[in-house]
Design a protein around this motif. Sequence first.
Motif, PDB file in Angstrom:
ATOM      1  N   VAL A  53       0.842  -1.193   0.000  1.00 39.92           N
ATOM      2  CA  VAL A  53       0.000   0.000   0.000  1.00 39.92           C
ATOM      3  C   VAL A  53       0.876   1.242   0.000  1.00 39.92           C
ATOM      4  N   GLU A  54       0.571   2.147  -0.921  1.00 40.71           N
ATOM      5  CA  GLU A  54       1.154   3.483  -0.922  1.00 40.71           C
ATOM      6  C   GLU A  54      -0.015   4.439  -0.799  1.00 40.71           C
ATOM      7  N   ILE A  55       0.013   5.283   0.235  1.00 40.78           N
ATOM      8  CA  ILE A  55      -1.115   6.165   0.507  1.00 40.78           C
ATOM      9  C   ILE A  55      -0.619   7.535   0.934  1.00 40.78           C
ATOM     10  N   ALA A  56      -1.277   8.576   0.430  1.00 36.71           N
ATOM     11  CA  ALA A  56      -0.985   9.951   0.827  1.00 36.71           C
ATOM     12  C   ALA A  56      -2.285  10.572   1.321  1.00 36.71           C
ATOM     13  N   SER A  57      -2.235  11.152   2.524  1.00 34.67           N
ATOM     14  CA  SER A  57      -3.431  11.757   3.108  1.00 34.67           C
ATOM     15  C   SER A  57      -3.036  12.832   4.105  1.00 34.67           C
ATOM     16  N   GLU A  58      -3.838  13.884   4.171  1.00 33.06           N
ATOM     17  CA  GLU A  58      -3.641  14.923   5.186  1.00 33.06           C
ATOM     18  C   GLU A  58      -3.809  14.334   6.585  1.00 33.06           C
ATOM     19  N   ALA A  59      -4.530  13.226   6.691  1.00 35.27           N
ATOM     20  CA  ALA A  59      -4.756  12.598   7.997  1.00 35.27           C
ATOM     21  C   ALA A  59      -3.455  12.154   8.661  1.00 35.27           C
ATOM     22  N   PHE A  60      -2.393  12.018   7.886  1.00 36.91           N
ATOM     23  CA  PHE A  60      -1.112  11.574   8.436  1.00 36.91           C
ATOM     24  C   PHE A  60      -0.237  12.725   8.937  1.00 36.91           C
ATOM     25  N   ALA A  61      -0.672  13.954   8.711  1.00 36.93           N
ATOM     26  CA  ALA A  61       0.112  15.115   9.149  1.00 36.93           C
ATOM     27  C   ALA A  61       0.306  15.070  10.665  1.00 36.93           C
ATOM     28  N   GLY A  62       1.546  15.243  11.087  1.00 33.77           N
ATOM     29  CA  GLY A  62       1.869  15.263  12.507  1.00 33.77           C
ATOM     30  C   GLY A  62       2.004  13.900  13.159  1.00 33.77           C
ATOM     31  N   SER A  64       3.787  10.148  13.580  1.00 34.60           N
ATOM     32  CA  SER A  64       5.046   9.435  13.356  1.00 34.60           C
ATOM     33  C   SER A  64       4.796   8.296  12.364  1.00 34.60           C
ATOM     34  N   PRO A  65       5.849   7.768  11.761  1.00 37.39           N
ATOM     35  CA  PRO A  65       5.656   6.619  10.869  1.00 37.39           C
ATOM     36  C   PRO A  65       4.927   5.455  11.553  1.00 37.39           C
ATOM     37  N   LEU A  66       5.265   5.176  12.806  1.00 44.21           N
ATOM     38  CA  LEU A  66       4.593   4.095  13.519  1.00 44.21           C
ATOM     39  C   LEU A  66       3.101   4.391  13.695  1.00 44.21           C
ATOM     40  N   ALA A  67       2.763   5.619  14.044  1.00 44.23           N
ATOM     41  CA  ALA A  67       1.355   5.995  14.221  1.00 44.23           C
ATOM     42  C   ALA A  67       0.604   5.911  12.896  1.00 44.23           C
ATOM     43  N   ARG A  68       1.258   6.245  11.808  1.00 45.12           N
ATOM     44  CA  ARG A  68       0.622   6.133  10.484  1.00 45.12           C
ATOM     45  C   ARG A  68       0.312   4.671  10.168  1.00 45.12           C
ATOM     46  N   HIS A  69       1.255   3.795  10.439  1.00 41.01           N
ATOM     47  CA  HIS A  69       1.046   2.369  10.189  1.00 41.01           C
ATOM     48  C   HIS A  69      -0.086   1.834  11.062  1.00 41.01           C
ATOM     49  N   ALA A  91       3.095   5.356   3.995  1.00 40.10           N
ATOM     50  CA  ALA A  91       2.073   6.347   4.317  1.00 40.10           C
ATOM     51  C   ALA A  91       2.735   7.714   4.448  1.00 40.10           C
ATOM     52  N   ARG A  92       2.223   8.682   3.714  1.00 41.89           N
ATOM     53  CA  ARG A  92       2.817  10.019   3.726  1.00 41.89           C
ATOM     54  C   ARG A  92       1.710  11.065   3.625  1.00 41.89           C
ATOM     55  N   THR A  93       2.083  12.317   3.804  1.00 45.71           N
ATOM     56  CA  THR A  93       1.153  13.402   3.564  1.00 45.71           C
ATOM     57  C   THR A  93       1.224  13.752   2.078  1.00 45.71           C
ATOM     58  N   PRO A  94       0.270  14.519   1.566  1.00 46.96           N
ATOM     59  CA  PRO A  94       0.349  14.916   0.154  1.00 46.96           C
ATOM     60  C   PRO A  94       1.621  15.705  -0.173  1.00 46.96           C
ATOM     61  N   ALA A  95       2.204  16.370   0.842  1.00 49.25           N
ATOM     62  CA  ALA A  95       3.455  17.116   0.641  1.00 49.25           C
ATOM     63  C   ALA A  95       4.655  16.187   0.538  1.00 49.25           C
ATOM     64  N   GLY A  96       4.476  14.913   0.840  1.00 56.58           N
ATOM     65  CA  GLY A  96       5.559  13.959   0.693  1.00 56.58           C
ATOM     66  C   GLY A  96       6.298  13.603   1.958  1.00 56.58           C
ATOM     67  N   ASP A  97       5.894  14.175   3.079  1.00 54.38           N
ATOM     68  CA  ASP A  97       6.588  13.848   4.331  1.00 54.38           C
ATOM     69  C   ASP A  97       5.862  12.782   5.115  1.00 54.38           C
TER      70      ASP A  97
END
Length: 97
Positions: A53-62, A64-69, A91-97
């Motif tokens: 899975v590759e996913i970009a969402s504003e929901a991931f802003a702020g 950590s990678p572990l919290a995103r997973h 999992a990343r934000t739309p900005a790529g971070d």
Amino acid sequence: MTAAGPLPRDRRVAAIRAALQAAFAPTALEVRDDSHRHAGHAGAQDGRGHFDVEIASEAFAGLSPLARHRAVYDALGDLMVTDIHALSIRARTPAGD
């Protein structure tokens, strides 16, 4: 979703996509079934699959990678028990971070 049993293989990617769309309203989402690359793998004998899975969402802003997973695992719910043996997540934000 309840842990009633696995979906037919041809419906798994759609189910994963639908769960992630509902949870994150992603700006980008790719779900790939890599199960064929793991044929014969001991963990694949129970019929569950390997997915990427590759996913970009504003929901991931702020987060950590572990919290995103963890958020992705939570969104997939019972699919993690019934249909998914292994899951690679980017999992990343739309900005790529």
